[in-house]
Design a protein around this motif. Structure first.
Motif, PDB file in Angstrom:
ATOM      1  N   PHE A   3       0.844  -1.184   0.000  1.00 33.62           N
ATOM      2  CA  PHE A   3       0.000   0.000   0.000  1.00 33.62           C
ATOM      3  C   PHE A   3       0.888   1.246   0.000  1.00 33.62           C
ATOM      4  CE2 PHE A   3      -2.899  -3.211   1.338  1.00 33.62           C
ATOM      5  CZ  PHE A   3      -4.149  -2.792   0.934  1.00 33.62           C
ATOM      6  N   GLU A   4       0.572   2.185  -0.855  1.00 33.49           N
ATOM      7  CA  GLU A   4       1.372   3.391  -1.039  1.00 33.49           C
ATOM      8  C   GLU A   4       1.174   4.370   0.125  1.00 33.49           C
ATOM      9  OE1 GLU A   4       1.916   5.664  -5.036  1.00 33.49           O
ATOM     10  OE2 GLU A   4       0.249   6.614  -3.974  1.00 33.49           O
ATOM     11  N   THR A   5       2.218   5.141   0.402  1.00 38.24           N
ATOM     12  CA  THR A   5       2.117   6.270   1.319  1.00 38.24           C
ATOM     13  C   THR A   5       2.562   7.536   0.601  1.00 38.24           C
ATOM     14  OG1 THR A   5       4.347   5.952   2.209  1.00 38.24           O
ATOM     15  CG2 THR A   5       2.539   4.848   3.371  1.00 38.24           C
ATOM     16  N   VAL A   6       1.987   8.660   1.012  1.00 39.64           N
ATOM     17  CA  VAL A   6       2.342   9.964   0.464  1.00 39.64           C
ATOM     18  C   VAL A   6       2.588  10.903   1.638  1.00 39.64           C
ATOM     19  CG1 VAL A   6       1.466  11.975  -0.784  1.00 39.64           C
ATOM     20  CG2 VAL A   6       1.100   9.687  -1.706  1.00 39.64           C
ATOM     21  N   LEU A  16       2.540  11.284   7.012  1.00 30.82           N
ATOM     22  CA  LEU A  16       2.447  10.263   5.974  1.00 30.82           C
ATOM     23  C   LEU A  16       1.004   9.777   5.889  1.00 30.82           C
ATOM     24  CD1 LEU A  16       5.571  10.222   6.602  1.00 30.82           C
ATOM     25  CD2 LEU A  16       5.500   7.802   6.011  1.00 30.82           C
ATOM     26  N   LEU A  17       0.429   9.863   4.690  1.00 32.88           N
ATOM     27  CA  LEU A  17      -0.917   9.355   4.455  1.00 32.88           C
ATOM     28  C   LEU A  17      -0.800   7.980   3.815  1.00 32.88           C
ATOM     29  CD1 LEU A  17      -2.601  12.538   2.921  1.00 32.88           C
ATOM     30  CD2 LEU A  17      -2.129  11.997   5.329  1.00 32.88           C
ATOM     31  N   SER A  18      -1.477   7.014   4.385  1.00 36.10           N
ATOM     32  CA  SER A  18      -1.401   5.645   3.897  1.00 36.10           C
ATOM     33  C   SER A  18      -2.658   5.266   3.135  1.00 36.10           C
ATOM     34  CB  SER A  18      -1.214   4.668   5.069  1.00 36.10           C
ATOM     35  OG  SER A  18      -1.363   3.336   4.633  1.00 36.10           O
ATOM     36  N   HIS A 213      -5.096   0.933  -3.853  1.00 40.63           N
ATOM     37  CA  HIS A 213      -3.922   0.858  -2.981  1.00 40.63           C
ATOM     38  C   HIS A 213      -2.956   2.024  -3.155  1.00 40.63           C
ATOM     39  CE1 HIS A 213      -5.587  -3.076  -2.530  1.00 40.63           C
ATOM     40  NE2 HIS A 213      -5.216  -3.462  -3.724  1.00 40.63           N
ATOM     41  N   ARG A 214      -3.458   3.134  -3.728  1.00 38.37           N
ATOM     42  CA  ARG A 214      -2.649   4.331  -3.912  1.00 38.37           C
ATOM     43  C   ARG A 214      -3.324   5.519  -3.241  1.00 38.37           C
ATOM     44  NH1 ARG A 214      -2.014   5.736  -9.822  1.00 38.37           N
ATOM     45  NH2 ARG A 214      -0.533   7.233  -8.927  1.00 38.37           N
ATOM     46  N   VAL A 215      -2.516   6.533  -2.911  1.00 34.93           N
ATOM     47  CA  VAL A 215      -3.014   7.818  -2.434  1.00 34.93           C
ATOM     48  C   VAL A 215      -2.802   8.823  -3.557  1.00 34.93           C
ATOM     49  CG1 VAL A 215      -2.820   9.613  -0.683  1.00 34.93           C
ATOM     50  CG2 VAL A 215      -2.417   7.226  -0.052  1.00 34.93           C
ATOM     51  N   ILE A 216      -3.892   9.411  -4.046  1.00 34.90           N
ATOM     52  CA  ILE A 216      -3.846  10.255  -5.247  1.00 34.90           C
ATOM     53  C   ILE A 216      -4.292  11.671  -4.898  1.00 34.90           C
ATOM     54  CG2 ILE A 216      -4.699  10.540  -7.604  1.00 34.90           C
ATOM     55  CD1 ILE A 216      -5.426   7.501  -7.476  1.00 34.90           C
TER      56      ILE A 216
END
Length: 222
Positions: A3-6, A16-18, A213-216
């Motif tokens: 899972f991506e974090t931004v 960090l946003l998960s 599974h991404r943060v956009i």
């Protein structure tokens, strides 16, 4: 599954946003979770609504994955840890007790939300500290209800924000993070929850949608 974090700037501080619908402060090593609503499926079944069991177990498995990824020293639930009084039954409490035993060294704090007040007191054996908003930790005012607090950046829940991604043929609602100048709102962590559409919100908030599974980033702060 990865899972991506931004990383975003929230009031001048990194967060960090998960894509697991949570936020992590890398400096305080603190994991922030909003609106887990553990035991909501049990509440529905107690009122005669035939929903499947297992939502709480699935959500706790996602929480295990977040802990493995970020190695937090503490977890703060931003209100609505439980959904209702029936969440205190053995089905939900046994699952939470097993989860807590796996992470006995973690400090776990709950900022009381409206559903927590209705549910009643957590068993002391769970080792969850209950605090009231605003709970000031480092640069944050951790709250259940979104609001403005002088001298701190608010991180809250309660609203269950979602963003509608639409094409000519179809549309889908996905959880999202909203970060305005003085307050950020996390998506509901619990999978068995509704949501408030924020596409047309008339404010300066940046919106980060969770999809595949991404943060956009779908809207930058104006």
């Amino acid at each position: 599954m990865r899972f991506e974090t931004v990383t975003v700037d929230a009031g001048g501080h990194p967060l960090l946003l998960s894509a697991q619908r949570a936020a992590f402060d890398p400096q305080l090593k603190c994991l922030l979770i909003a609106d887990a609503h553990f035991g909501k499926d049990a509440v529905f079944r107690a009122h005669g609504v035939p929903v499947p069991a297992g939502a709480t177990t699935d959500d706790l498995a996602r929480l295990d994955a977040l802990i493995a990824a970020h190695r937090p020293e503490s977890i703060v639930f931003l209100g609505d840890l439980l959904h209702g009084r029936e969440s205190l039954g053995s089905e939900t409490m046994d699952a939470l007790s097993e989860w807590r035993a796996r992470h006995a060294s973690l400090r776990v704090v709950m900022v009381e939300g409206n559903h927590d007040r209705n549910a009643g007191l957590l068993p002391p054996s769970l080792g969850v500290e209950t605090v009231f908003e605003p709970w000031i930790v480092g640069p944050w005012a951790l709250c259940h209800y979104p609001q403005a607090i002088d001298g701190a950046y608010v991180v809250a829940g309660h609203q269950h924000p979602v963003y509608v991604i639409a094409s000519r043929a179809d549309a889908v609602r996905v959880p999202c993070f909203r970060f305005a100048a003085r307050c950020g709102v996390l998506p509901a962590f619990g999978a068995f929850t509704g949501g408030y559409v924020v596409n047309q919100s008339d404010d300066d908030a940046a919106i980060y949608a969770v999809a595949q599974h991404r943060v956009i980033a779908v809207r930058d702060r104006r």
